[in-house]
Design an enzyme around this catalytic site. Structure first.
Site, mmCIF file in Angstrom:
data_model
loop_
_atom_site.group_PDB
_atom_site.id
_atom_site.type_symbol
_atom_site.label_atom_id
_atom_site.label_comp_id
_atom_site.label_asym_id
_atom_site.label_seq_id
_atom_site.Cartn_x
_atom_site.Cartn_y
_atom_site.Cartn_z
ATOM 1 N NE ARG A 192 56.792 10.632 8.002
ATOM 2 C CZ ARG A 192 57.214 9.412 7.661
ATOM 3 N NH1 ARG A 192 58.437 9.143 8.401
ATOM 4 N NH2 ARG A 192 56.887 8.518 7.137
ATOM 5 C CE LYS A 225 53.224 6.892 5.350
ATOM 6 N NZ LYS A 225 53.997 7.369 4.177
ATOM 7 C CG HIS A 226 55.728 3.670 8.889
ATOM 8 N ND1 HIS A 226 55.339 4.924 9.610
ATOM 9 C CD2 HIS A 226 56.194 3.693 7.838
ATOM 10 C CE1 HIS A 226 55.583 5.979 8.518
ATOM 11 N NE2 HIS A 226 56.141 5.209 7.452
ATOM 12 C CG HIS A 238 64.954 6.096 7.033
ATOM 13 N ND1 HIS A 238 64.143 6.688 7.657
ATOM 14 C CD2 HIS A 238 64.347 6.098 5.583
ATOM 15 C CE1 HIS A 238 62.884 6.858 6.942
ATOM 16 N NE2 HIS A 238 63.002 6.566 5.775
ATOM 17 C CG ASP A 311 58.866 2.015 5.254
ATOM 18 O OD1 ASP A 311 58.583 2.594 4.148
ATOM 19 O OD2 ASP A 311 59.012 2.598 6.490
#
Length: 588
Positions: A192, A225-226, A238, A311
């Protein structure tokens, strides 16, 4: 010049915008942004203002009006008055299910009709809408753009994503990722990110923001982001609170550079990261709830004046640290404007309202954030038209020129990292064996690659190797492969939320299968469509190719390179520790 170049490269898209004119209709002169915002605000209670700061998830499905799920959504929109929604994927049977464009747009139209104030709709469209929505252009992951050294491609990705988004009713693109992936063990950023080089990341971030903002007929909000950078961690936020041990000086030179570039480029919003960074916040808390980071660093030092969003607040990096209501209050206190996916929206709203009533948060603080959100809605034109013209969707999401450009980037990104046995491109297709290592037999990953291989080499042995196969069956396949002139194994391990570092590795059965192949007489070429660092798990692999994306464009690109129909021309945008340096790549 930029807009001219964009129109030349995406002629189909630009001609559409120029030739299709909406039908003329009589309407009142549009309200000025400030007056429209003040008109909305004058009618809102404190609770309604706080609700405007809340964004909840949806899945873009066609729901019957009588279903409980539809009625729950309608209540959140009509009665609670939430400010927005964000499209997420369903997960069924361990597989990700994307929304269908027309069904999603129809659902959003129904929600918008129920909303007193227009909803702002977001999507994590890091690689175009295809990340969440089917039947859209399959853009590669960010790292492929850096491997291809294709900054212009990133700019075009921003442009086309804006057009796809607005056509389907999405206004807020939660991209680009401005994280610098300088930790090979990072389980959640990885592909990403564009690169481990902060200057390279900054260059692509600027290009994306510029591209997304380049078509005034399709205005969108863009989100970097982030913040302040999620690249140097080995913990999936997460699952828990990630921690970055870096000095402030290193943060300035590495993590913060792309965000500074985004701000200079006019990025509309910035998303926080649920990280602990002692150099910025000595207290062991997520920086999402730190005034030192959200206000002092982001707003005062870096000068950001746009929308600050959390987030997802249901991520364990935040939700395990603080109760839902307290997390919402502390995020607002820290300087955040938008509460993204709070675990319990009603509890979050109530907690913030109580904090204002008790004097913990001032009414002016809430009003300042609400004004940002409402102003954005006016800038997006939602006060004039909040509905989607569904019949226009196909023209926006099936643009041949954009799809061709995405494929070009994927082709250029394919990187031959090592080739000690001269396996690439393959010399004897009729004696080659190609295996797709599949973790889930129902997955579509690798199917397109197999089809492309069979089309180019009808006599090439090409098959799926399923991790659920018994050990004896895997051993039999490996034994049969000993007679192949070359064995090519395609893998798809890639970053995935809630899976931690297991997402970046092959399962034990597939790992053992690969090790058995490499111990055999046939030379093995390892192909990683996902995690580019996979070579560390198989350092004896004589040949290794990194594709940098699991998107279908990458599968086509690899098949072309395998059969010599396109050149290996990518360069590593990251270091594979101990095995390959940044910038490495054999050109063939």
């Amino acid at each position: 010049m930029v807009r001219l170049a964009l129109c030349v490269l995406l002629a189909g898209v630009c001609s559409l915008a120029q030739t299709r004119k909406p039908p003329a209709r009589k309407k009142a002169p549009p309200a000025k942004p400030a007056s429209q915002v003040q008109s909305w605000l004058s009618q809102m209670s404190l609770r309604q203002q706080v609700a405007q700061l809340v964004v909840v998830p949806f899945y873009g499905e066609s729901l019957a009006s009588s279903s409980k799920e539809f009625q729950d959504y309608q209540s959140l929109v009509r009665d609670t008055g939430i400010g927005g929604m964000i499209i997420l994927n369903r997960v069924r049977g361990g597989l990700v299910v994307n929304a269908e464009p027309h069904a999603m747009a129809a659902f959003l139209n129904r929600m918008q009709r129920s909303a007193k104030i227009p909803l702002i709709v977001g999507g994590d469209f890091e690689r175009g809408a295809s990340m969440r929505v089917s039947d859209t252009i399959k853009f590669p992951h960010n790292m492929a753009y850096a491997a291809a050294r294709d900054v212009e491609g990133t700019r075009l990705l921003g442009l086309q994503t804006a057009r796809e988004s607005r056509a389907m009713g999405v206004h807020w693109i939660f991209a680009p990722a401005a994280d610098v992936n300088n930790n090979a063990d990072n389980p959640v950023i990885n592909l990403r990110s564009y690169s481990e080089n902060p200057d390279e990341v900054a260059q692509h971030v600027r290009a994306y923001v510029d591209g997304a903002h380049s078509d005034p007929s399709n205005p969108v909000l863009v989100c970097a982001k982030h913040f302040p950078g999620h690249g140097d961690t080995a913990v999936d936020s997460h699952l828990g609170l990630s921690r970055i041990e870096a000095t402030r000086e290193r943060l300035n030179e590495m993590e913060l550079k792309p965000f500074a570039a985004a701000i200079a480029a006019g990025v509309d919003s910035i998303m926080t990261a649920h990280l602990s960074i002692p150099a910025l916040e000595p207290e062991e808390i997520p920086v999402t709830v730190s005034p030192k980071v959200m206000t002092k660093l982001l707003k005062e030092e870096l000068g950001f004046r746009g929308i600050v969003t959390t987030d997802a607040m249901d991520m364990y990096g935040l939700s395990k640290q603080l109760k839902p209501g307290e997390a919402a209050v502390r995020a607002i206190e820290a300087g955040v404007d938008v509460l993204l996916i709070p675990p319990d929206p009603e509890r979050a709203i109530q907690a913030v309202v109580r904090a204002v009533q008790s004097g913990r948060i001032s009414p002016q603080r809430i009003r300042a954030s609400v004004e940002k959100i409402l102003t954005a809605k006016v800038r997006l034109g939602l006060h004039r038209n909040k509905l989607v013209e569904i019949e226009r969707i196909p023209d926006a999401v099936n643009v041949a020129a954009a799809a061709e450009r995405a494929q070009q980037t994927a082709d250029r990104a394919v990187t031959l990292v090592r080739d000690a046995r001269d396996l690439f491109p393959l010399k004897e297709p009729d004696r080659a064996c190609v295996f797709v290592a599949m973790e889930n037999r129902w997955s579509i990953l690798g199917r397109r690659f197999l089809d492309e291989v069979k089309m180019r080499g009808p006599k090439t042995l090409a098959q799926v190797v399923d991790s659920s196969l018994p050990d004896a069956a895997l051993d039999e396949i490996a034994k049969a492969a000993s007679t192949c002139a070359g064995v090519y194994v395609a893998t798809f391990s890639s970053p995935s939320a809630y899976r931690g570092d297991t997402a970046l590795m092959l399962s034990p059965p597939l790992t053992r299968f690969l090790e058995t192949l490499m111990a055999g007489p046939a030379p093995v070429g390892l192909i990683s469509f996902g995690n580019p660092y996979l070579l560390r798990a198989f350092p004896v692999a004589p040949s290794y190719v990194a594709v940098f994306t699991t998107a279908a464009t990458g599968e086509v690109a690899m098949a072309k390179a395998l059969f010599g129909q396109s050149r290996f021309q990518g360069k590593l945008p990251v270091t594979i520790p101990g095995l390959a340096e940044y910038g490495a790549g054999i050109l063939k």
